[in-house]
Design a protein around this motif. Structure first.
Motif, PDB file in Angstrom:
ATOM      1  N   THR A   1      15.768  32.340  64.892  1.00 51.73           N
ATOM      2  CA  THR A   1      15.394  32.037  66.272  1.00 51.73           C
ATOM      3  C   THR A   1      16.054  33.008  67.242  1.00 51.73           C
ATOM      4  OG1 THR A   1      15.080  29.719  65.714  1.00 51.73           O
ATOM      5  CG2 THR A   1      15.395  30.226  68.042  1.00 51.73           C
TER       6      THR A   1
ATOM      7  N   ARG B   1      16.659  35.989  66.881  1.00 51.79           N
ATOM      8  CA  ARG B   1      15.993  37.294  66.820  1.00 51.79           C
ATOM      9  C   ARG B   1      14.472  37.162  66.994  1.00 51.79           C
ATOM     10  NH1 ARG B   1      19.563  41.334  64.796  1.00 51.79           N
ATOM     11  NH2 ARG B   1      21.573  40.665  65.546  1.00 51.79           N
ATOM     12  N   ASP B   2      14.024  35.997  67.498  1.00 55.18           N
ATOM     13  CA  ASP B   2      12.603  35.729  67.755  1.00 55.18           C
ATOM     14  C   ASP B   2      11.724  35.955  66.529  1.00 55.18           C
ATOM     15  OD1 ASP B   2      12.980  35.008  70.452  1.00 55.18           O
ATOM     16  OD2 ASP B   2      13.047  37.122  71.021  1.00 55.18           O
TER      17      ASP B   2
ATOM     18  N   ASP C   1       8.590  32.096  63.451  1.00 59.61           N
ATOM     19  CA  ASP C   1       7.253  31.512  63.562  1.00 59.61           C
ATOM     20  C   ASP C   1       6.967  30.641  62.336  1.00 59.61           C
ATOM     21  OD1 ASP C   1       6.280  33.128  61.454  1.00 59.61           O
ATOM     22  OD2 ASP C   1       5.550  34.661  62.828  1.00 59.61           O
TER      23      ASP C   1
END
Length: 125
Positions: free
Chosen positions: A30, A32-33, A36
Motif C-alpha cells: 500500500t 508503494r501504491d 490492487d
C-alpha cells in the motif's frame, strides 16, 4: 478436552502469525501504491502456502513475515516487475529481504549495504 484446546490454540497461534505477516506485507504494498486486487490475490496465494509451511514447522513463526515478503516479491517479479524499488539509488533495483530466513526481517539496499526499513514499515518516514 486438553487436546482439543491445544489444537485450537495452535491453530489460532498460526492464524495470528499469518495475519500479522499479511498485514505487514500489505502495508508495504500500500505504501508503494501496488495493492490492487490482483496483487492482493498474490498475497493470499502466498499466505496459503505459508500456512502449510507454518503448520509443518511451528517454531518458524518468527520467519513468516520475511518469507511472505520474499514470496510476494518473487510473484510480483513475474507479473508486475521489480518491487519494492530502492528509494535511495539512482539506478533502479529491488530491495532484498534480510535475513533471508530469520527474525526481524528488513528491506535492504544491497548496493549500499544498508537497511531501508523493517518489513511492514516501507511507508514510515
Amino acid at each position: 478436552m486438553g487436546r482439543m484446546d491445544d489444537g485450537h490454540s495452535n491453530a489460532s497461534a498460526t492464524e495470528k502469525v499469518l495475519h500479522g505477516a499479511r498485514a505487514r506485507v500489505l502495508a508495504d504494498l500500500t505504501s508503494r501504491d501496488v495493492a490492487d486486487a490482483d496483487i492482493v490475490s498474490l498475497v493470499e496465494d502466498a499466505l496459503s502456502r505459508r500456512r502449510w509451511w507454518l503448520e509443518q514447522w511451528p517454531d518458524g513463526a518468527e520467519f513468516v513475515p520475511g518469507l511472505l515478503a520474499q514470496d510476494v516479491q518473487d510473484a510480483l517479479l513475474e507479473t508486475y516487475g521489480r518491487w519494492p524499488l530502492c528509494p535511495h539509488c539512482a539506478e533502479p533495483h529491488a530491495l532484498a529481504v534480510e535475513p533471508e530466513l530469520g527474525p526481524d526481517p528488513h528491506w535492504v539496499c544491497e548496493a549500499r549495504g544498508e537497511a531501508v526499513a523493517p518489513v511492514g514499515s516501507l511507508g514510515a518516514r
